[in-house]
Design a protein around this motif. Sequence first.
Motif, short mmCIF file in Angstrom:
data_model
loop_
_atom_site.label_atom_id
_atom_site.label_comp_id
_atom_site.label_asym_id
_atom_site.label_seq_id
_atom_site.Cartn_x
_atom_site.Cartn_y
_atom_site.Cartn_z
N ASP A 133 0.76 -1.40 -0.02
CA ASP A 133 -0.01 0.00 -0.07
C ASP A 133 0.81 1.17 -0.03
N ILE A 134 2.08 1.07 0.61
CA ILE A 134 2.88 2.50 0.77
C ILE A 134 3.47 2.67 -0.64
N ILE A 135 4.02 1.69 -1.35
CA ILE A 135 4.51 1.81 -2.50
C ILE A 135 3.31 2.41 -3.68
N SER A 194 22.46 4.08 -0.19
CA SER A 194 22.74 5.38 -0.17
C SER A 194 21.97 6.14 0.77
N ILE A 195 22.22 6.02 2.32
CA ILE A 195 21.05 6.74 3.29
C ILE A 195 21.54 8.24 3.11
N THR A 196 22.84 8.64 2.94
CA THR A 196 23.02 10.07 2.77
C THR A 196 22.38 10.68 1.72
N LYS A 197 22.03 10.06 0.56
CA LYS A 197 21.46 10.59 -0.73
C LYS A 197 20.01 10.50 -0.53
N ALA A 198 19.38 10.04 0.35
CA ALA A 198 18.08 9.53 0.33
C ALA A 198 16.95 11.05 0.66
N ARG A 199 15.97 10.90 0.05
CA ARG A 199 15.07 12.06 0.23
C ARG A 199 14.30 12.02 1.50
N SER A 200 13.79 10.86 2.00
CA SER A 200 13.34 10.61 3.13
C SER A 200 13.39 8.79 3.50
N VAL A 201 13.12 8.83 4.69
CA VAL A 201 13.06 7.36 5.21
C VAL A 201 11.83 6.81 5.87
N ILE A 202 11.34 5.61 5.55
CA ILE A 202 10.26 5.10 6.28
C ILE A 202 10.58 3.89 6.92
N ILE A 203 10.31 3.69 8.26
CA ILE A 203 10.81 2.75 8.99
C ILE A 203 9.75 1.84 9.32
N LEU A 204 9.44 0.54 8.85
CA LEU A 204 8.18 -0.34 9.25
C LEU A 204 8.57 -0.90 10.50
N THR A 509 -31.22 0.56 10.91
CA THR A 509 -30.50 1.44 10.45
C THR A 509 -29.01 1.35 10.99
N THR A 510 -28.62 0.12 11.55
CA THR A 510 -27.30 0.02 12.16
C THR A 510 -26.33 -0.08 11.24
N GLU A 511 -25.43 0.67 11.54
CA GLU A 511 -24.08 0.56 10.62
C GLU A 511 -23.20 -0.30 10.98
N LEU A 512 -22.65 -1.06 10.16
CA LEU A 512 -21.68 -2.13 10.38
C LEU A 512 -20.34 -1.64 10.18
N ILE A 513 -19.36 -1.79 10.98
CA ILE A 513 -17.79 -1.14 10.74
C ILE A 513 -17.17 -2.12 11.21
N ALA A 514 -15.96 -2.65 10.03
CA ALA A 514 -15.11 -3.77 10.42
C ALA A 514 -13.69 -3.39 10.53
N GLU A 515 -12.95 -3.46 11.07
CA GLU A 515 -11.25 -3.33 11.06
C GLU A 515 -10.73 -4.39 10.15
N ILE A 516 -10.64 -4.14 9.16
CA ILE A 516 -9.84 -4.94 8.20
C ILE A 516 -8.30 -4.94 8.03
N ILE A 517 -7.53 -6.11 8.49
CA ILE A 517 -6.15 -6.07 8.20
C ILE A 517 -5.52 -5.85 6.88
N ASN A 518 -6.02 -6.94 5.98
CA ASN A 518 -5.56 -7.11 4.80
C ASN A 518 -6.51 -6.08 3.55
N SER A 519 -5.70 -5.30 2.95
CA SER A 519 -6.63 -4.37 2.15
C SER A 519 -7.07 -5.27 0.86
N PHE A 539 -4.93 2.50 5.51
CA PHE A 539 -5.00 3.98 6.11
C PHE A 539 -3.76 4.28 6.70
N VAL A 540 -3.14 3.29 7.57
CA VAL A 540 -1.98 3.50 8.13
C VAL A 540 -0.80 3.68 7.14
N SER A 541 -0.74 2.89 5.92
CA SER A 541 0.10 3.02 4.99
C SER A 541 -0.12 4.24 4.01
N LYS A 542 -1.30 4.75 3.85
CA LYS A 542 -1.25 5.92 3.21
C LYS A 542 -0.98 7.17 3.79
N ILE A 543 -0.88 7.13 5.32
CA ILE A 543 -0.42 8.32 5.96
C ILE A 543 1.06 8.17 6.12
#
Length: 646
Positions: A133-135, A194-204, A509-519, A539-543
């Motif tokens: 998702d990040i890529i 090339s850590i010294t030439k990277a624009r940004s770093v994401i640590i998973l 009218t109950t709204e069902l909301i599920a937390e899904i791990i795998n997109s 969501f977290v990957s997008k952020i």
Amino acid sequence: MSKGGWAVFLALVLGFILAFSLMGVVRYLSDLVFPNGYIRADDSLTGSVDSGELMWEVLVQLMGLRDSADDANFAARAVGVLTIFVGLILFSSLVAFITQEFETRVQQLKKGKSLVVEKNHTLILGFNDRLVDIIEELVIANESENDAVVVILSSEDKEEMDDFLRMKLGNLQTTRIVTRNGSITNIKNLHQVSITKARSVIILNDAKGSDPEEYKSLADSRVIKAILAIVAATSEVNQDPPPIVVELHANQYRRLAEQVAPGKVTTLNSADILARIMVQTSRCIGLSKVYLNLVGFTGHEFYFYQPEAGWQGLSFGELPFHFLGTVPLGVSSANGTLQLNPPTTYKMLASDKAVVLAEDDSAIRFESQAVMQPKLFDKSSLEKIRPLEFERHQIMGWSEKSLTALTEYAKYLGEGSEVCLVVGELTQDIQAACDQVAETYPKVIINIKEVNLVAIDLGCLKPYEYNSITILAGQGENSEEIDARTLTLLLELRQLCRNYTAKTGNPVTTELIAEIINSEDTELVIKAGVKDFILSTQFVSKILAQVSQEPEVMQIFQDMFSAEGSELYLKPFSLYIPDDQIVQGVTFGDCVAAAQSRNELAIGVAIAEDFSKPEKNFGIKLAPDLTTTIHLTPQDLLITLAEDQT
């Protein structure tokens, strides 16, 4: 040989040169004593040898490309045989060495051990389910670049990483993916990417929210160590580390990470953010679709804008009418403070940056003169305030998100509203945590029910009596197992609601909301009847992806997802514009002015008839043109940034 490949190569080359010189001298002397056809025609009396031709013959014999000529005399043949023999040893060894080194380099490339030569790249340290998702988000962000690079460093095998990404990712457009094998905490490995030439770093982070606390603590420690390694690697060349975005589970590790490299590390608490989003979306139907348009690079994004000519003394209330297709949301001051939906009377300072919502930074256009004058409506017949309704919400499951969700519900809900927590096993810790929330927020009723969720006997919960039911992801060996349990609970709840409607004739009218791990399970969730769902990994990957490109955006998310300050709401137009005017047609600029009269900030509209149409973005239209007339119905909703839902 003990000094390595480069020394061996130099030794073989030197040996070949010495052999060539030696055999050239021997052949020269041989031809002087025993002439063999290389006597110059004009020097026949002196017996001078044509050294150019002779040396060429020695070279090709040494390389094994030619033997002595048939008309050569015995001395020339003897020297030729000796030359070929020496060349067979030295030149063949040199060719074999070069071949071996080439194969070694190929193997290093396959194993991901070679040096990364790219620069200005996004570096991702680690490899987990969040990576795809990040890529995908970074691919969208890099569309305007001709040759963007994402480098991944992980302890996983390079070929396995390449196969996985090749299978999961689609068209990468202008982005290239480079994978390398190594430790994310090893300074040498960081220099290889090339850590010294990277624009940004994401640590998973290796740990999921469902993992035991001990494992999450260990994973957090590994992230801290990776930050230390980055700081050490960049300090070796007297350079500041690039912006670093990390996901950490514990508050103590987040504080520590920000202290390691002040101003360079942005931390994210996925459980906290997701809990807040789930509470907001459960109380406002359609809000999750708005968030999906705001989080990541699909749809609209947040930008920090400052015109070259300054703000010309404008107040924040006047600011929206000087943009086209762009909505200002707040102000970022020179001292780093950020305020969303500030008072309309706030005078913009020359050093202030406006937080704007736009489809792309190239679409931001600030006009020195107002682009329109909005209508002023007679609001005497409008509803002045929207009363807080009695609400009942249910949370199924206990995780690190549960306590945050309970607290957020208690902050938002009105007097007498109820939150019911359903757990498989009620422990003393859970009871104590709920009692603490109930004591802090006495106006909200908090109930706890202990139900065997595995047995799938949920009739006692009466789900049709609640405004929403949120199913939190439980624990499991992998995301597939966790999502399977979530979907099973979801189907059972859906069936109970259907049975109730069939028995009583009353719609549910109950709204069902599920937390899904795998997109990848999104389509399954939609077919199961979920109208408003959360994809935690997505969501977290997008952020993470968005913050890696613009770290200041994290402040916006933290403010927007919190009960304090302004949040996003979808409110009926009856609060802003008379029904007869809505039917006739209004501009979005008129909507902005109407929202300002209630100290709110309009950022878009939600068209009711398109709520179930993904091809029309579920009816969500963000930052439309101020001057475009919009034909609305009383059922349509205005998307606003407001202090509360009233």
